[in-house]
Design a protein around this motif. Structure first.
Motif, mmCIF file in Angstrom:
data_model
loop_
_atom_site.group_PDB
_atom_site.id
_atom_site.type_symbol
_atom_site.label_atom_id
_atom_site.label_comp_id
_atom_site.label_asym_id
_atom_site.label_seq_id
_atom_site.Cartn_x
_atom_site.Cartn_y
_atom_site.Cartn_z
ATOM 1 N N ARG A 85 0.897 -1.179 -0.219
ATOM 2 C CA ARG A 85 0.060 -0.042 -0.025
ATOM 3 C C ARG A 85 0.862 1.194 0.060
ATOM 4 N NH1 ARG A 85 -5.525 -1.186 1.485
ATOM 5 N NH2 ARG A 85 -5.793 -3.220 1.014
ATOM 6 N N ASP A 86 2.077 1.302 0.025
ATOM 7 C CA ASP A 86 3.127 2.323 -0.124
ATOM 8 C C ASP A 86 4.215 2.034 -0.080
ATOM 9 O OD1 ASP A 86 4.345 1.494 2.374
ATOM 10 O OD2 ASP A 86 2.669 2.305 3.847
ATOM 11 N N ASP A 144 -5.113 5.296 0.296
ATOM 12 C CA ASP A 144 -4.538 4.073 0.706
ATOM 13 C C ASP A 144 -3.990 3.223 -0.543
ATOM 14 O OD1 ASP A 144 -3.521 2.094 2.533
ATOM 15 O OD2 ASP A 144 -5.274 0.972 2.554
ATOM 16 N N THR A 145 -3.279 3.729 -1.452
ATOM 17 C CA THR A 145 -2.912 3.137 -2.706
ATOM 18 C C THR A 145 -1.145 3.169 -2.700
ATOM 19 O OG1 THR A 145 -3.019 4.938 -3.908
ATOM 20 C CG2 THR A 145 -4.726 3.267 -3.929
ATOM 21 N N PHE A 146 -0.503 2.443 -3.313
ATOM 22 C CA PHE A 146 0.772 2.564 -3.507
ATOM 23 C C PHE A 146 1.108 3.702 -4.630
ATOM 24 C CE2 PHE A 146 4.461 1.345 -6.439
ATOM 25 C CZ PHE A 146 5.485 1.749 -5.508
ATOM 26 N N ALA A 147 0.376 3.719 -5.709
ATOM 27 C CA ALA A 147 0.775 4.640 -6.625
ATOM 28 C C ALA A 147 0.454 6.224 -5.997
ATOM 29 C CB ALA A 147 -0.051 4.651 -7.923
ATOM 30 N N GLY A 148 -0.754 6.338 -5.182
ATOM 31 C CA GLY A 148 -0.808 7.504 -4.445
ATOM 32 C C GLY A 148 0.222 7.916 -3.302
ATOM 33 N N HIS A 163 -10.039 9.770 0.271
ATOM 34 C CA HIS A 163 -11.307 9.322 -0.252
ATOM 35 C C HIS A 163 -11.405 7.626 0.516
ATOM 36 C CE1 HIS A 163 -14.843 7.543 -2.545
ATOM 37 N NE2 HIS A 163 -15.029 8.855 -2.832
ATOM 38 N N PRO A 164 -12.505 7.464 0.762
ATOM 39 C CA PRO A 164 -12.699 6.030 1.648
ATOM 40 C C PRO A 164 -12.509 4.925 0.649
ATOM 41 C CG PRO A 164 -14.881 7.042 1.640
ATOM 42 C CD PRO A 164 -13.819 8.205 1.066
ATOM 43 N N GLU A 165 -12.791 5.104 -0.427
ATOM 44 C CA GLU A 165 -12.566 4.156 -1.612
ATOM 45 C C GLU A 165 -11.356 4.195 -2.024
ATOM 46 O OE1 GLU A 165 -15.851 3.781 -4.346
ATOM 47 O OE2 GLU A 165 -17.095 4.420 -2.855
ATOM 48 N N ARG A 166 -10.646 3.067 -2.434
ATOM 49 C CA ARG A 166 -9.326 2.973 -3.074
ATOM 50 C C ARG A 166 -9.322 3.401 -4.547
ATOM 51 N NH1 ARG A 166 -6.250 -1.753 -2.534
ATOM 52 N NH2 ARG A 166 -4.163 -0.563 -2.387
#
Length: 237
Positions: A85-86, A144-148, A163-166
């Motif tokens: 996730r990171d 909660d995304t790696f790319a983010g 955002h609560p959705e990934r």
């Protein structure tokens, strides 16, 4: 070994040549990888994988479906499932996968990639971004995304990062109305191009980027900061 994740396929092939006997149709790096193809990440051919009798199948909790992994386990195959996730978690999971695949020490590329990402984010005003990953319907990077996390470490603020959705679906007009400083358009999973993507955001700056450098966590991590920084500076209006 069989890999069901393009990032992990590249990492294992780079570190332990000849170890892999199977990989998905989406495993495009290295380009000369000569293994049995076992279908897609979301629809692997379980019977084909079992026929290869691998010692281990490496997978990811986001990219692969639990029913397929359960079917492999039911067939007597060990499955290692990663969670990424990171960026720091990517390095930990890569080390875990490579050890499980037989690496006796950390590969040099992994140390170099980790060193590259140890630098702090640039000290400049943070440019706001939205990152579409699909159209019809429009979907973007959420929280909660790696790319983010990659973009955050490069000094960009994802407007949908909390955002609560990934991967939320967001109407195009809402994306335009958010007035981001930059629209980041990767070439995967949806293949945005100069002729397919920027035209949807008139008046906004758009940057076409390599999906491999934005979303993969393998040897490409070593060059990702430079490649992405160059692409994000080369904006289109």
């Amino acid at each position: 070994m069989v890999s069901l994740v393009p990032s992990l396929t590249e990492a294992v092939a780079e570190t332990l040549p000849g170890t892999l006997v199977g990989a998905t149709d989406w495993c495009s790096h290295p380009a000369d990888l000569d293994v049995t193809r076992v279908g897609g990440t979301k629809n692997p051919a379980v019977d084909r994988i079992l026929a290869l009798a691998p010692d281990l199948v490496i997978a990811n909790e986001e990219e692969n479906r639990a029913p397929d992994l359960d079917a492999l386990r039911a067939g007597g195959v060990e499955v290692l499932v990663t969670v990424v996730r990171d960026v720091p978690q990517a390095f930990r999971e890569l080390a875990r996968v490579l050890t499980a695949c037989g690496a006796r020490s950390r590969p040099r590329w992994l140390d170099e990639a980790e060193e590259t990402w140890s630098a702090p984010a640039p000290a400049r005003p943070r440019t706001t971004v939205v990152v579409p990953i699909w159209r019809r319907p429009w979907m973007v990077l959420g929280g909660d995304t790696f790319a983010g996390d990659v973009l955050d470490r490069l000094g960009f603020e994802n407007l949908y990062g909390t955002h609560p959705e990934r991967y939320p679906r967001v109407p195009l007009q809402d994306l335009v109305d958010a007035s981001p400083g930059l629209v980041v358009l990767p070439d995967e999973p949806y293949r945005f191009t100069a002729a397919d993507g920027p035209e949807a955001f008139p008046g906004l700056s758009c940057a076409l980027v390599s999906g491999r450098h934005l979303t993969w966590y393998g040897p490409s991590l070593a060059e990702a900061p430079r490649v992405l920084a160059e692409a994000l500076r080369a904006v289109r209006r």
